[in-house]
Design a protein around this motif. Structure first.
Motif, PDB file in Angstrom:
ATOM      1  N   GLN E 180      58.841  33.150  70.810  1.00 16.57           N
ATOM      2  CA  GLN E 180      57.838  33.698  71.111  1.00 16.57           C
ATOM      3  C   GLN E 180      57.301  34.641  69.974  1.00 16.57           C
ATOM      4  OE1 GLN E 180      59.453  35.302  74.492  1.00 16.57           O
ATOM      5  NE2 GLN E 180      58.068  33.884  75.967  1.00 16.57           N
ATOM      6  N   HIS E 181      58.092  35.298  69.367  1.00 15.29           N
ATOM      7  CA  HIS E 181      57.864  36.199  68.031  1.00 15.29           C
ATOM      8  C   HIS E 181      57.043  35.193  66.969  1.00 15.29           C
ATOM      9  CE1 HIS E 181      58.265  38.693  64.489  1.00 15.29           C
ATOM     10  NE2 HIS E 181      57.776  39.534  65.346  1.00 15.29           N
ATOM     11  N   ASN E 182      57.760  34.319  66.708  1.00 17.87           N
ATOM     12  CA  ASN E 182      57.258  33.736  65.252  1.00 17.87           C
ATOM     13  C   ASN E 182      56.454  32.710  65.447  1.00 17.87           C
ATOM     14  OD1 ASN E 182      59.237  35.082  63.784  1.00 17.87           O
ATOM     15  ND2 ASN E 182      61.170  33.514  64.512  1.00 17.87           N
ATOM     16  N   VAL E 183      56.263  31.913  66.665  1.00 16.46           N
ATOM     17  CA  VAL E 183      55.494  30.819  66.630  1.00 16.46           C
ATOM     18  C   VAL E 183      53.973  31.124  66.865  1.00 16.46           C
ATOM     19  CG1 VAL E 183      55.205  30.099  69.001  1.00 16.46           C
ATOM     20  CG2 VAL E 183      55.576  28.282  67.228  1.00 16.46           C
ATOM     21  N   SER E 184      52.823  30.382  66.283  1.00 16.70           N
ATOM     22  CA  SER E 184      51.321  30.680  66.688  1.00 16.70           C
ATOM     23  C   SER E 184      51.268  30.740  68.131  1.00 16.70           C
ATOM     24  CB  SER E 184      50.906  29.317  66.127  1.00 16.70           C
ATOM     25  OG  SER E 184      49.422  28.924  67.244  1.00 16.70           O
ATOM     26  N   HIS E 185      50.189  31.835  68.191  1.00 15.37           N
ATOM     27  CA  HIS E 185      49.624  32.172  69.497  1.00 15.37           C
ATOM     28  C   HIS E 185      49.089  30.817  70.292  1.00 15.37           C
ATOM     29  CE1 HIS E 185      46.166  32.865  67.092  1.00 15.37           C
ATOM     30  NE2 HIS E 185      45.434  32.656  67.948  1.00 15.37           N
ATOM     31  N   LEU E 186      48.915  29.649  69.725  1.00 16.67           N
ATOM     32  CA  LEU E 186      48.142  28.601  70.480  1.00 16.67           C
ATOM     33  C   LEU E 186      49.366  27.640  71.090  1.00 16.67           C
ATOM     34  CD1 LEU E 186      45.427  27.513  68.230  1.00 16.67           C
ATOM     35  CD2 LEU E 186      45.192  28.731  70.521  1.00 16.67           C
ATOM     36  N   ALA E 187      50.770  27.950  70.709  1.00 20.07           N
ATOM     37  CA  ALA E 187      51.707  27.013  71.162  1.00 20.07           C
ATOM     38  C   ALA E 187      52.381  27.698  72.401  1.00 20.07           C
ATOM     39  CB  ALA E 187      52.842  26.817  70.095  1.00 20.07           C
ATOM     40  N   LYS E 188      52.449  26.701  73.472  1.00 29.21           N
ATOM     41  CA  LYS E 188      53.454  27.045  74.540  1.00 29.21           C
ATOM     42  C   LYS E 188      54.889  27.026  74.149  1.00 29.21           C
ATOM     43  CE  LYS E 188      50.018  26.040  78.175  1.00 29.21           C
ATOM     44  NZ  LYS E 188      49.562  25.218  78.909  1.00 29.21           N
TER      45      LYS E 188
END
Lengths: 275, 275, 275, 275, 275, 275
Positions: E180-188
């Motif tokens: 959650q910290h690293n991934v794009s804000h568009l990914a579930k």
């Protein structure tokens, strides 16, 4: 078809690189012009469609109009083709198109001199795998234009057990039997032999084609008699223009000649461009 | 370096395709063996590292040991190199490696006969762009091995205003001036002329190099005197082995000869493999 | 031309990958539409044909109509081009086309501010090899659009003996002589020096072009006087917009500036699409 | 990983072409040497492994020893890395390796100045798709090194309904519903709006992420309040270093800034080679 | 779009190689003809545009006229498409075009039998990454034609924390928080669990999607109740046609089935050619 | 060998794209781990070296240790291979490696059930050109692992005159004679016939191989008797597992079965990874 486009693009890239610094600095990109490709000596044409593809690879709008077709014989001064288009395209493609045409026509012209010698004999003149790397498909095409036939194209489409194979496998018979078990039922099995012992072993093992390698006309005649049509017979190795007739007269079915592709020189052509 | 690997892979693919159906059906993939590459005639070697790269492209574990180096002269029977590795690799690479070596050594051997003629003259023998498409880098290398020099590599690294340019641009002077304005300050400007009028116009426009095209030795001598070291002078067009000395003796700086690459035949080599 | 198509396809692949999941899930593939590309600030255009090629690479049926041509200056709100075609094509190409146009126009706009400063001086402003990897041809094109000239394109089309070469070769003179013997007669020889000792050695060895590296205007003036037109003189290294005039006024022939390509920012553009 | 190797090979090919005519004509291919890469200004390093890969692409035997790691800050004169190998390899790779390092470190250094401003705010700074064509993966990596985050990589890995989509689809709600039905259950749906009407429609339709485009800090604050954590909120469009804090203080979750990649200049480095 | 053209060219090259030795030796290159593609059994069509592209890759002048469109159901003897062009092109493309059509229609036909079972349930049937290497885009397309949906395309466009990740990371919660910290804000963020402990940990950590792996219908029902719409729920692992309804009736949102692509056989088609 | 590396790289690119966003965001690039590949059902292995090549393409340092070899039969729970290396490499390659192994082992396992039926008959079971586009070499390899033989590889390495050719050429005899004149002397000529008239015409024209297409066992028996070993006889078309024995007992030499590659489902495998 892919391989021809591939070698054309390779050739254009290596010659033009990031750009033709003479033409691009001399004139605008939209100047229109016309080129004519001329023979500078008597020759047999091969490669007109390759030359066309060279110009079209640079610009699909070029109009390339051949005046002859592959296999035609022309004389010095004859116009082989006309090319219309942007001058910078004509000049960028000129040398590469000529290099293809001169090399391929050179082979066709050369092969024709061999084919003519055999034209009244019932024997098939074929090439070898001694082709310029990268040019396999094109040179084998030029050989056909010149009036000869192709041997196999490469290692993948014909079985030919050569001396190096036999040395490693431990004998002709062993090699033939192993191949017959493994290979596709559409392939004939050819084996290279260099003396009568080899011929006998090959016939005994049921070879479909027997290549007589570097044997004299007398030796070949003896082998042909022994084989007696139980296999196709091919003579190969060191055969020159002079020995073609003596070898053909032994009764062999096939004569393969490396010199068809190894000793051809380019024939002379030039291209004249006007605006 | 990319282009050499490229032509090697192209060559191996076209010859081997999906596989060598003779060797793969004759023996297991792990049989080890050794090959030796032999000269069958006197020749000047060129291309040993290309042959090495052919085998290594098939299997990086092959050990290719040259016994000579490019530029060495060898005699019939001399062993050029040894190759150790899987037999199926040796046999898959054999023909392609030889095709490279025989073609490149053929050019080097041929070029040397021209270079030898000029060896006591203060003139530079150079090649042209008449190289086999796809082989530009390799053939120009073989020319250097043979003792000559390269002209420009392609359209991108040297300015040469040819007759076709002049025809389209409307005059030598106009062409030279336009180029001088546009081209990099690291490029010399060469122009092709075919008579004394052209020579005068080229000198007047400040050409760096003047190519005298298809002119006789007498005409060249006159041009050299007129130019009087204000430009480098190159003789080109129709120059044969016989005319090398007369042309060299006119005082030109450079002689370019298309025949260096257009009329070379392959030299004879063979490879013997044992398990 | 190959390299431009290459970088366009690379760019489209990396952005689109297996597909535009927004547009393809929003509308059918056949919806037709129109886009206009607008300037958001004052700028000098470079790259219209690249933008065209971006859309045509996705679909040859797209109609891209430029309203200006490369080298034109436009103002905020001006429409640079119209694009008609399938909406999914317009949206798939939009960002990539703009990225090319904004980056290239950014360089041209930036270079123009340097070129304008020198416009009344008889000196040639040139770029360096400090170009974005993969963009060499395009950025050097944008430099020309901006009103400057190109130095050599790369390592293959111009000789420049730099400090690292001299350090390894053991001296300027030795390096120049070796190059003169080996290199094509169409190449000039440039050498980088950083003080008057270097200048003297370069002149003595017969360098065609001398690059004065990181020297002050006074030092450059001294060097120009010493060289006295026996070689072309180039000033290079750390030259800023502010130092252009002082350097130009020393009498050098060439000024090379890495900042032309290293410090340009993108200029603002946008594309509006309607069905 | 493929794409990085791809751009490296593209870059080396365009710069080196058929060969480095300076170095190859100055010294033998086997001269060994050492290079050091130095910072010429204060900077944040990004791209050391790319620089390593540049040299290794030319010759796998090169020893590239980084003295720092990506993300480290260095000062003028600091040695970033050492390279040992053949001199001709060091000189052929020098410019390309530096071009990668200077461009990527330039972005990282630039991004860091934005990230530092926001370091005490609970907001995520992200990039856009405004990246140099061909460099998407590398520039997005440099953005992360600089301390920001990535938005979607391209059109294939994130849904973003932009104004152009809405214009064609006939409304925000219609667009969101269509996407929700079609797209993978792993994708969030983001929609771009530019006023409170858009915000209301987006919330109503159940958007996962709402991009507030070119809105003032006050407008953004109103939107954040209205959305009330039912969706992630992103501010975008025309945001500068100066407006970062005011926008962050509105309570948005995400701020996207095109300038991260569009306005970075290269940072200064050099490489010194000795035998 | 690039990847489809890529696999088509790969397929044509591997089948045709340097040429169709049957057809090219049987007739001239200009004989015109017509082919019809017939269904030999009842099937759902997928891949008509791929078949079209196969023939057009060989010759852009071929006229391929589909009689149906992808997603249509046809019966034995129905004509799917007509192809007009050179006979040698029709015969060179025949087998490859059929191989694409039969494989893709086989998947669509197979998927449809699963989709039909679920057609009255409010659950989404999705595929997996168990696709034939090289065919990812095409097989996922055929899945959609068959009436199911796609899971993520690959590793790059969706987050799925699987058992192997959890084993290495040391726990579900730790893994989810890091992502959650690293991934794009568009990914579930989806996580795979196999029992109720896992479900509880996933819910607690805030997973967006929870994959219930190899759990029974009863276990799934319990999990669905516990999750209580705080996350999307996906059932996966060992689900067969028979278990579709029981699993669907547990209330899950998504059912993923590897057998959609792993157990489809080709459907029968043939092509008849006449001059 | 080139084509296998090609399909592996295609597969890795399409699955991984610009990066595995799950693993790269979960752990550092240097975490080491181990994976084991397990059979989930009884199967015949094919493709271990391909799986090895998948991991090595991602990282040459991976250690892939097969516990069995291609052609071995294993049971559920058996460990086929171990893989050691960076965890991110194991997880990036896992699905692709399994997809290759499961598909190829699926074909081998399937083919073996056909081959077993014929194991006491003196007849050769062969495949067809009905292979998955892009997988020609690999699927034909899996067929051999399963105990059958290959028909020709493609259009380039075997002559097969099919009904479509005969329809265009105007008769069997005419077609055979034309081919015999043109084709290499290493190729056998096969012709497809569907009744006794065709058989008689083929024998009369001297076909080397006669394919009896869609004929009943009784018809085949009559044809075999008529041909009387003057040609190799192949039965083809609609042959199922059930009809293998009746057809074999007619005395044909070859039986070709499209279902070998068209109806194989994947076999079950899994990979477990630990740090």
């Amino acid at each position: 078809m892919y391989s021809v486009q591939h070698i054309i693009e390779t050739a254009l890239k290596e010659d033009i690189g990031p750009g033709d610094i003479t033409t691009s600095n001399l004139m605008g990109p939209d100047v229109e012009g016309k080129g004519i490709i001329l023979a500078k000596e008597s020759l047999l044409i091969a490669g007109l469609s390759v030359a066309k593809q060279v110009f079209e690879s640079l610009d699909p709008k070029v109009i390339f109009t051949p005046r002859y077709k592959d296999g035609d014989a022309v004389n010095p001064g004859d116009i082989l083709a006309e090319v219309k288009g942007k001058v910078h395209v004509l000049l960028a493609g000129e040398r590469t198109a000529l290099n293809f045409l001169q090399h391929l026509s050179g082979i066709a012209t050369h092969v024709r001199t061999y084919a003519d010698i055999l034209k009244d004999r019932n024997v098939r003149l074929v090439d070898t795998r001694k082709t310029t790397p990268g040019w396999l498909v094109l040179e084998k095409y030029a050989v056909r234009v010149g009036g000869a036939f192709n041997h196999r194209m490469g290692l993948y489409d014909g079985v030919l057990i050569k001396e190096n194979h036999i040395a490693v496998c431990g004998g002709i018979k062993k090699a033939i039997e192993r191949i017959q078990h493994n290979v596709s039922h559409l392939a004939k099995v050819e084996v290279e032999v260099s003396d009568m012992d080899g011929v006998r072993e090959a016939v005994d093992a049921g070879a479909d084609v027997i290549m007589l390698s570097h044997m004299t006309a007398d030796e070949i005649r003896e082998a042909v008699a022994f084989i007696n049509r139980t296999a196709v017979v091919e003579a190969s190795g060191g055969i020159t223009k002079e020995s073609l007739i003596p070898v053909a007269d032994t009764g062999v079915d096939i004569i393969s000649v490396g010199a068809l592709t190894q000793t051809a020189r380019w024939v002379g052509m030039t291209m004249q461009v006007s605006a």
